[in-house]
Scaffold this motif. Sequence first.
Motif, PDB file in Angstrom:
ATOM      1  N   VAL A   1       0.826  -1.207   0.000  1.00  0.00           N
ATOM      2  CA  VAL A   1       0.000   0.000   0.000  1.00  0.00           C
ATOM      3  C   VAL A   1       0.863   1.261   0.000  1.00  0.00           C
ATOM      4  N   GLU A   2       1.973   1.220   0.719  1.00  0.00           N
ATOM      5  CA  GLU A   2       2.857   2.383   0.810  1.00  0.00           C
ATOM      6  C   GLU A   2       3.818   2.499  -0.379  1.00  0.00           C
ATOM      7  N   GLY A   3       3.815   1.505  -1.269  1.00  0.00           N
ATOM      8  CA  GLY A   3       4.690   1.548  -2.435  1.00  0.00           C
ATOM      9  C   GLY A   3       6.144   1.240  -2.120  1.00  0.00           C
ATOM     10  N   LEU A   4       6.389   0.550  -1.026  1.00  0.00           N
ATOM     11  CA  LEU A   4       7.754   0.189  -0.636  1.00  0.00           C
ATOM     12  C   LEU A   4       8.187  -1.040  -1.415  1.00  0.00           C
ATOM     13  N   ARG A   5       9.409  -1.038  -1.928  1.00  0.00           N
ATOM     14  CA  ARG A   5       9.862  -2.138  -2.780  1.00  0.00           C
ATOM     15  C   ARG A   5      11.009  -2.946  -2.177  1.00  0.00           C
ATOM     16  N   ALA A   6      11.392  -2.703  -0.975  1.00  0.00           N
ATOM     17  CA  ALA A   6      12.496  -3.444  -0.352  1.00  0.00           C
ATOM     18  C   ALA A   6      12.087  -4.897  -0.122  1.00  0.00           C
ATOM     19  N   PRO A   7      13.039  -5.812  -0.207  1.00  0.00           N
ATOM     20  CA  PRO A   7      12.706  -7.216   0.089  1.00  0.00           C
ATOM     21  C   PRO A   7      12.222  -7.362   1.531  1.00  0.00           C
ATOM     22  N   ILE A   8      11.212  -8.156   1.719  1.00  0.00           N
ATOM     23  CA  ILE A   8      10.667  -8.403   3.060  1.00  0.00           C
ATOM     24  C   ILE A   8      10.770  -9.899   3.311  1.00  0.00           C
ATOM     25  N   ILE A   9      11.565 -10.247   4.285  1.00  0.00           N
ATOM     26  CA  ILE A   9      11.770 -11.657   4.595  1.00  0.00           C
ATOM     27  C   ILE A   9      11.211 -11.965   5.975  1.00  0.00           C
ATOM     28  N   SER A  10      10.841 -13.192   6.163  1.00  0.00           N
ATOM     29  CA  SER A  10      10.313 -13.626   7.446  1.00  0.00           C
ATOM     30  C   SER A  10      11.426 -14.319   8.228  1.00  0.00           C
ATOM     31  N   ILE A  11      11.613 -13.886   9.462  1.00  0.00           N
ATOM     32  CA  ILE A  11      12.572 -14.549  10.348  1.00  0.00           C
ATOM     33  C   ILE A  11      11.858 -14.869  11.652  1.00  0.00           C
ATOM     34  N   PRO A  12      12.160 -15.986  12.268  1.00  0.00           N
ATOM     35  CA  PRO A  12      11.506 -16.314  13.535  1.00  0.00           C
ATOM     36  C   PRO A  12      11.964 -15.362  14.640  1.00  0.00           C
ATOM     37  N   LEU A  13      11.013 -14.851  15.381  1.00  0.00           N
ATOM     38  CA  LEU A  13      11.310 -13.970  16.505  1.00  0.00           C
ATOM     39  C   LEU A  13      11.824 -14.821  17.659  1.00  0.00           C
ATOM     40  N   PRO A  14      12.985 -14.490  18.221  1.00  0.00           N
ATOM     41  CA  PRO A  14      13.527 -15.311  19.312  1.00  0.00           C
ATOM     42  C   PRO A  14      12.851 -15.008  20.650  1.00  0.00           C
ATOM     43  N   GLY A  15      13.157 -15.817  21.608  1.00  0.00           N
ATOM     44  CA  GLY A  15      12.732 -15.572  22.984  1.00  0.00           C
ATOM     45  C   GLY A  15      11.280 -15.921  23.256  1.00  0.00           C
TER      46      GLY A  15
END
Length: 76
Positions: free
Chosen positions: A31-45
């Motif tokens: 929606v914001e027009g952002l084109r950076a790669p977005i990856i999923s990483i598991p949140l620790p803790g």
Amino acid sequence: MAESDARGRARDLAGPREERLIDLVRSYASVEGLRAPIISIPLPGGMGAAMRSGALLPGPDAQLGTLTFSEWMRSR
């Protein structure tokens, strides 16, 4: 509710469906027009463990909304 005095346990408030955080971030970026790669990483803790186990999902008596996150983002 956030600005009033304490009233004890409030009823859970949730969206109309379960969502994954990565999908919410991707919807926001689109929606914001952002084109950076977005990856999923598991949140620790403990917080990550709670998210993975479903412990942060609303309880059975939750008040459910009708608007999905993607619908809300498109309406902004």
